[in-house]
Design a protein around this motif. Sequence first.
Motif, PDB file in Angstrom:
ATOM      1  N   ALA A 277       0.826  -1.207   0.000  1.00  0.00           N
ATOM      2  CA  ALA A 277       0.000   0.000   0.000  1.00  0.00           C
ATOM      3  C   ALA A 277       0.860   1.256   0.000  1.00  0.00           C
ATOM      4  CB  ALA A 277      -0.935  -0.010   1.214  1.00  0.00           C
ATOM      5  N   LEU A 278       1.952   1.248   0.768  1.00  0.00           N
ATOM      6  CA  LEU A 278       2.861   2.397   0.788  1.00  0.00           C
ATOM      7  C   LEU A 278       3.551   2.577  -0.557  1.00  0.00           C
ATOM      8  CD1 LEU A 278       4.455   1.865   4.328  1.00  0.00           C
ATOM      9  CD2 LEU A 278       2.860   3.679   3.674  1.00  0.00           C
ATOM     10  N   ARG A 283       4.006   5.581  -5.717  1.00  0.00           N
ATOM     11  CA  ARG A 283       4.058   5.536  -7.187  1.00  0.00           C
ATOM     12  C   ARG A 283       2.977   6.394  -7.836  1.00  0.00           C
ATOM     13  NH1 ARG A 283       5.353  -0.935  -7.916  1.00  0.00           N
ATOM     14  NH2 ARG A 283       7.619  -0.753  -7.680  1.00  0.00           N
ATOM     15  N   ARG A 284       1.871   6.639  -7.102  1.00  0.00           N
ATOM     16  CA  ARG A 284       0.840   7.502  -7.688  1.00  0.00           C
ATOM     17  C   ARG A 284       1.050   8.974  -7.318  1.00  0.00           C
ATOM     18  NH1 ARG A 284      -2.579   4.862  -3.670  1.00  0.00           N
ATOM     19  NH2 ARG A 284      -3.231   6.394  -2.107  1.00  0.00           N
ATOM     20  N   PHE A 306      16.234  -4.527   5.312  1.00  0.00           N
ATOM     21  CA  PHE A 306      15.961  -5.405   4.172  1.00  0.00           C
ATOM     22  C   PHE A 306      14.743  -4.915   3.390  1.00  0.00           C
ATOM     23  CE2 PHE A 306      13.881  -9.062   2.200  1.00  0.00           C
ATOM     24  CZ  PHE A 306      14.924  -9.594   1.466  1.00  0.00           C
ATOM     25  N   LEU A 307      13.803  -4.228   4.086  1.00  0.00           N
ATOM     26  CA  LEU A 307      12.574  -3.765   3.445  1.00  0.00           C
ATOM     27  C   LEU A 307      12.771  -2.468   2.668  1.00  0.00           C
ATOM     28  CD1 LEU A 307      10.090  -4.335   6.413  1.00  0.00           C
ATOM     29  CD2 LEU A 307      10.665  -5.915   4.563  1.00  0.00           C
ATOM     30  N   TYR A 308      13.887  -1.809   2.848  1.00  0.00           N
ATOM     31  CA  TYR A 308      14.061  -0.479   2.258  1.00  0.00           C
ATOM     32  C   TYR A 308      14.124  -0.492   0.736  1.00  0.00           C
ATOM     33  CZ  TYR A 308      15.373   1.238   6.963  1.00  0.00           C
ATOM     34  OH  TYR A 308      15.396   1.578   8.280  1.00  0.00           O
ATOM     35  N   HIS A 309      14.632  -1.565   0.163  1.00  0.00           N
ATOM     36  CA  HIS A 309      14.893  -1.596  -1.277  1.00  0.00           C
ATOM     37  C   HIS A 309      13.642  -1.227  -2.079  1.00  0.00           C
ATOM     38  CE1 HIS A 309      16.510  -2.875  -5.144  1.00  0.00           C
ATOM     39  NE2 HIS A 309      15.433  -3.621  -5.301  1.00  0.00           N
ATOM     40  N   ALA A 310      12.556  -1.966  -1.888  1.00  0.00           N
ATOM     41  CA  ALA A 310      11.336  -1.720  -2.666  1.00  0.00           C
ATOM     42  C   ALA A 310      10.735  -0.357  -2.339  1.00  0.00           C
ATOM     43  CB  ALA A 310      10.314  -2.829  -2.398  1.00  0.00           C
ATOM     44  N   LEU A 311      10.819   0.041  -1.081  1.00  0.00           N
ATOM     45  CA  LEU A 311      10.242   1.324  -0.675  1.00  0.00           C
ATOM     46  C   LEU A 311      11.002   2.486  -1.313  1.00  0.00           C
ATOM     47  CD1 LEU A 311       9.717   0.431   3.096  1.00  0.00           C
ATOM     48  CD2 LEU A 311       7.892   0.796   1.419  1.00  0.00           C
ATOM     49  N   LEU A 312      12.325   2.445  -1.241  1.00  0.00           N
ATOM     50  CA  LEU A 312      13.132   3.525  -1.808  1.00  0.00           C
ATOM     51  C   LEU A 312      12.949   3.612  -3.326  1.00  0.00           C
ATOM     52  CD1 LEU A 312      16.409   3.010   0.253  1.00  0.00           C
ATOM     53  CD2 LEU A 312      14.882   4.988   0.392  1.00  0.00           C
ATOM     54  N   ARG A 313      12.890   2.482  -4.002  1.00  0.00           N
ATOM     55  CA  ARG A 313      12.718   2.481  -5.461  1.00  0.00           C
ATOM     56  C   ARG A 313      11.393   3.103  -5.867  1.00  0.00           C
ATOM     57  NH1 ARG A 313      14.194  -2.670  -8.894  1.00  0.00           N
ATOM     58  NH2 ARG A 313      13.853  -1.055 -10.457  1.00  0.00           N
ATOM     59  N   ALA A 314      10.385   2.988  -4.995  1.00  0.00           N
ATOM     60  CA  ALA A 314       9.076   3.568  -5.295  1.00  0.00           C
ATOM     61  C   ALA A 314       9.023   5.062  -4.979  1.00  0.00           C
ATOM     62  CB  ALA A 314       7.990   2.838  -4.502  1.00  0.00           C
TER      63      ALA A 314
END
Length: 419
Positions: A277-278, A283-284, A306-314
């Motif tokens: 959801a974050l 992305r929007r 470990f969770l930062y990768h997807a969050l930072l890329r978004a």
Amino acid sequence: MSAGGAGRFARLRHTLLGRRYWQRYRFTTNNEVKLLRSGDEFFEALIGRIDAAGHDVMLETYIFCDDEAGQEVNDALLRAAARGVRVRVITDGVGTARLKMFEQWPLAGVDHRIYNPHLFGRFGFSRTHRKLAVIDDQYAYCGGINIVDDYENNGEKLPYRRWDFAVELQGPVVSDVRDAFEVQWRRIRVGHRPLESMRPDLAPHDTASLGSLRRRRRRRNEALWAGGEPCVAFVARDNLINRRAIEKAYLAAIGQARHEILLANPYFMPGRKLRRALVVAARRGVMVKLVIGRKEFKALDYAVPFLYHALLRAGVQIAEYEKTLLHGKVAVVDSNWGTVGSSNLDALSLMLNNEANVVLLNDPAIGGLREAILGAFADARRIDEAHYESRPARLRALSWIAYTSYRVAMKLLTVGGYD
């Protein structure tokens, strides 16, 4: 299950939970909310209300320490009991040690019950992690502040007071906090007295309309959100009915975000739904800022990144707060939705422990909460994506091992519930 068995189970659940608790949570208007930004503010307000109490004091906390703050609250409880006020306290069997003051309470008229006295008990591995108080049905408190000195943490002195919050509530929402406490009070004792002694507040045949009641409540909540009128909801999480109530409150707010999501939490290990959801919000085009606590549990310090990768890329902005112990569990969305409570965004809080949050819509207190989160973000160490991606292989491997170990352990504890 036979129709008769299903009916008996429905009546049992209702007897244990009561009408309002069955319906997840409700928004009410005409409440007054005061944001308390530290233990100092919280204890001053709480003790003042206890000293003015005329008939009833309820307190539920995960940690009750025998330190200066704990002694001051203890003295207020004893003063109230001496005046003839009914005083009831719930503490957690693991979070709170067996304190000497507890021996004094029964003699002084303070009624004390311990939730799940052992690590694995009648309620499994769950803890009551809630921090609640109700005074004379007029005032209620909910937040992340335990009964512990603001500057102490596991025997060490903090450089600054904990970063933490609570709210003082007046108005219709107080009855919802009281109901949650009463449910907990009964649940702890259900193994020691007949079920018939616990009187329900809704006739058994009325439970057939539960689905319709929930739909009407959901429509009313949505109308209040859109209407712009200040309103408050008390959201309690348990392992019987409201298993995902707090997580769903977060998901609803994040899903409707249009401009800004500000979130601060000490143990940021949410499941995939909340993380997704974050990411989708960022992305929007929604500005998403996360303030994450550090240096309390070393294993999480390795696992959370470990969770930062997807969050930072978004495009999510992440900052790690190390100025002092970040203990607040708060969020603000679009400056018109906010939450303060006890629930971390990890498997234990979202899937196992008893938790309680207050959700605010269009309330003036949201402005102060937003300001505090932005201030903490400015004081925290910003995570740079390029620097994060260039971490040494050893550190990346350690992060993966810590995260995977956490995930496996939480899946076992939550019987597969954590995703």
